[in-house]
Design a protein around this motif. Structure first.
Motif, PDB file in Angstrom:
ATOM      1  N   GLY A 315     -20.337 -21.651 -32.321  1.00  0.00           N
ATOM      2  CA  GLY A 315     -21.137 -22.497 -33.191  1.00  0.00           C
ATOM      3  C   GLY A 315     -22.617 -22.322 -32.950  1.00  0.00           C
ATOM      4  N   TYR A 316     -23.399 -22.723 -33.950  1.00  0.00           N
ATOM      5  CA  TYR A 316     -24.849 -22.809 -33.779  1.00  0.00           C
ATOM      6  C   TYR A 316     -25.265 -24.221 -34.142  1.00  0.00           C
ATOM      7  CZ  TYR A 316     -29.773 -21.726 -33.593  1.00  0.00           C
ATOM      8  OH  TYR A 316     -31.103 -21.718 -33.234  1.00  0.00           O
ATOM      9  N   GLY A 317     -25.927 -24.888 -33.181  1.00  0.00           N
ATOM     10  CA  GLY A 317     -26.367 -26.252 -33.384  1.00  0.00           C
ATOM     11  C   GLY A 317     -25.345 -27.253 -32.858  1.00  0.00           C
ATOM     12  N   ALA A 318     -25.866 -28.403 -32.432  1.00  0.00           N
ATOM     13  CA  ALA A 318     -25.003 -29.501 -31.999  1.00  0.00           C
ATOM     14  C   ALA A 318     -25.523 -30.809 -32.586  1.00  0.00           C
ATOM     15  CB  ALA A 318     -24.955 -29.564 -30.477  1.00  0.00           C
ATOM     16  N   ASP A 367     -22.977 -12.567 -25.990  1.00  0.00           N
ATOM     17  CA  ASP A 367     -21.540 -12.456 -26.270  1.00  0.00           C
ATOM     18  C   ASP A 367     -21.206 -11.706 -27.555  1.00  0.00           C
ATOM     19  OD1 ASP A 367     -21.166 -13.856 -23.968  1.00  0.00           O
ATOM     20  OD2 ASP A 367     -20.645 -15.764 -24.932  1.00  0.00           O
ATOM     21  N   ARG A 368     -22.137 -11.605 -28.490  1.00  0.00           N
ATOM     22  CA  ARG A 368     -21.940 -10.907 -29.756  1.00  0.00           C
ATOM     23  C   ARG A 368     -20.631 -11.327 -30.465  1.00  0.00           C
ATOM     24  NH1 ARG A 368     -24.394  -5.085 -30.179  1.00  0.00           N
ATOM     25  NH2 ARG A 368     -26.449  -5.509 -29.309  1.00  0.00           N
ATOM     26  N   PRO A 369     -20.523 -12.572 -30.845  1.00  0.00           N
ATOM     27  CA  PRO A 369     -19.309 -13.042 -31.519  1.00  0.00           C
ATOM     28  C   PRO A 369     -19.188 -12.468 -32.925  1.00  0.00           C
ATOM     29  CG  PRO A 369     -20.996 -14.731 -31.596  1.00  0.00           C
ATOM     30  CD  PRO A 369     -21.530 -13.635 -30.708  1.00  0.00           C
ATOM     31  N   ASP A 370     -17.966 -12.503 -33.442  1.00  0.00           N
ATOM     32  CA  ASP A 370     -17.734 -12.006 -34.808  1.00  0.00           C
ATOM     33  C   ASP A 370     -18.294 -12.972 -35.845  1.00  0.00           C
ATOM     34  OD1 ASP A 370     -15.995  -9.600 -34.267  1.00  0.00           O
ATOM     35  OD2 ASP A 370     -14.829 -11.152 -33.229  1.00  0.00           O
ATOM     36  N   TYR A 371     -18.217 -14.268 -35.565  1.00  0.00           N
ATOM     37  CA  TYR A 371     -18.677 -15.272 -36.521  1.00  0.00           C
ATOM     38  C   TYR A 371     -19.482 -16.345 -35.787  1.00  0.00           C
ATOM     39  CZ  TYR A 371     -14.996 -13.324 -39.526  1.00  0.00           C
ATOM     40  OH  TYR A 371     -14.212 -12.488 -40.269  1.00  0.00           O
ATOM     41  N   VAL A 372     -20.493 -16.863 -36.480  1.00  0.00           N
ATOM     42  CA  VAL A 372     -21.260 -18.004 -35.984  1.00  0.00           C
ATOM     43  C   VAL A 372     -21.149 -19.127 -37.019  1.00  0.00           C
ATOM     44  CG1 VAL A 372     -23.511 -18.871 -35.264  1.00  0.00           C
ATOM     45  CG2 VAL A 372     -22.864 -16.509 -34.733  1.00  0.00           C
TER      46      VAL A 372
END
Length: 417
Positions: A315-318, A367-372
């Protein structure tokens, strides 16, 4: 909930039931993970007499805001919004060296810093001890208090009446609407101005922005219901502006009722739009619950399929709205490994209810995730630019509201063209 908090009418009707959640800014420290959390029903209702949409006041502002995790200055676009507002209001109201400006719920001084820079006398009234301390450190005079009629009268007695009282993104946060409004009236000069910004219920319903429903927000306003709320404390609505902030907000301009004069044509125009959308009859709310349920199904389907395909999602943001979404959808760390936030106060903590770790933003590039999954979707333009580096490894951004959207990210050079 048996009575409307504004007009006292009996038995407000159901709009949507989001289950039970903890307070949205009650982030957990690691040592709290084995301790039970208190949750409260999150059931939105509408009064069929005055059409105020509201939550029952199950928690108090003192429980939520005495120590607070939200600092406005961490959003660069929000600070710019405040700077532009101050520049405009100086012209509109005619503020000068002899003027006095008060902001209620002034947070960390994100807005009043621009007033200070102009040499205009000002005061912030901020109930959160930690946030108010940050404002004072930044050079913004700040009183640590909740606004009440008594507080307003005391500030007026010490500092004089305010030429302008600003109450941005706080009018939804107080259960005693009339008492708070009387506090605004106590602060403002008889020929002064009160400016209130608050999310517009019209866009909340139309754009399916249900994640902005949480326990910090006790009510949700149309111009019609806001006008009635202002009148309950001796203020009259004279003008309104429609803003893009928070997915769609209203800026309400009010003055003491005895000197206000007639409202502008813009007020009538927005009232007509709200009436045409059915927000003064139950039919206007009939489909909302079904559209909310679809957001939940679509997001869960996406996250489950990503997990089954071995894809990583973070995720981005909390933000508070994100915690409504995560809890309503039942998302846990098996589907969202972690989220990041620019606010260091939240680092090393865990989201309330869903208990997802909150880390520093740099973790995404590591970490270079596939989705954010972007939780503060209302900052879509700002965050798409901030996250442009996700393009480097072919990652994608996911926006859950108003409907699920998975987008490719352009590199900075291309996105700026």
């Amino acid at each position: 909930m048996t009575r409307c908090r504004l007009c006292g009418a009996a038995a407000p009707a159901s709009v949507v039931d989001l289950g039970a959640t903890p307070p949205c800014e009650s982030f957990l420290a690691a040592e709290q993970l084995d301790v039970p959390e208190t949750t409260y029903p999150l059931h939105l209702r509408v009064c069929t007499e005055c059409w105020l949409v509201q939550l029952p006041p199950l928690i108090t502002p003192e429980e939520t805001f005495s120590e607070y995790a939200y600092f406005s200055s961490f959003s660069s676009s929000w600070v710019e919004h405040a700077r532009t507002f101050v520049a405009g209001v100086v012209e509109r109201v005619g503020l000068g060296p002899d003027s006095f400006v008060v902001e209620v719920a002034s947070n960390d001084g994100y807005l009043l810093q621009h007033v200070v820079e102009r040499g205009i006398r000002c005061l912030g009234i901020e109930p959160s001890v930690n946030v108010g301390a940050a404002a004072r450190e930044a050079g913004v005079p700040t009183l640590t208090e909740f606004l009440s009629p008594a507080t307003g009268a005391a500030v007026r007695a010490e500092h004089g009446p305010a030429d302008l009282v600003v109450a941005n993104n706080v009018y939804a946060h107080i259960p005693d609407v009339t008492g708070f409004t009387r506090g605004l009236r106590a602060l403002v000069a008889d020929d002064g101005w009160v400016c209130v910004e608050v999310q517009h219920l019209l866009t909340l319903i139309e754009e399916n922005q249900y994640d902005t429903i949480y326990h910090e927000h006790f009510q949700y306003y149309t111009v019609a219901s806001a006008s009635r709320a202002l009148a309950s404390g001796g203020l009259a609505l004279v003008d309104v502006e429609l803003l893009p902030t928070h997915g769609g907000s209203i800026r309400l301009w009010a003055r003491p009722a005895e000197t206000a004069g007639a409202p502008s044509r813009r007020v009538a125009d927005v009232l007509d739009r709200e009436k045409a959308a059915g927000l003064q009859e139950l039919s206007g709310y009939a489909e909302f619950s079904a559209r909310v349920a679809k957001v939940r199904r679509d997001l869960l389907r996406f996250l489950i399929e990503a997990a089954e395909q071995g894809k990583t999602v973070v995720g981005y943001g909390a933000p508070g709205k994100g915690n409504t979404l995560l809890n309503h959808c039942g998302v846990r760390p098996d589907l969202l490994a972690y989220t990041v936030d620019r606010n260091p106060y939240k680092h090393g903590r865990f989201t309330p209810g869903s208990r997802i770790p909150v880390l520093a933003p740099e973790r995404i590039a590591e970490d270079r995730p596939d989705y954010v999954l972007v939780l503060p979707w209302n900052l879509r333009e700002e965050l798409t630019e901030q996250l442009s580096y996700v393009h480097d490894w072919g990652g994608r951004l996911v926006f859950p509201i108003p409907e699920l959207s998975v987008v490719e990210v352009l590199p900075v050079k291309e996105s700026a063209v």
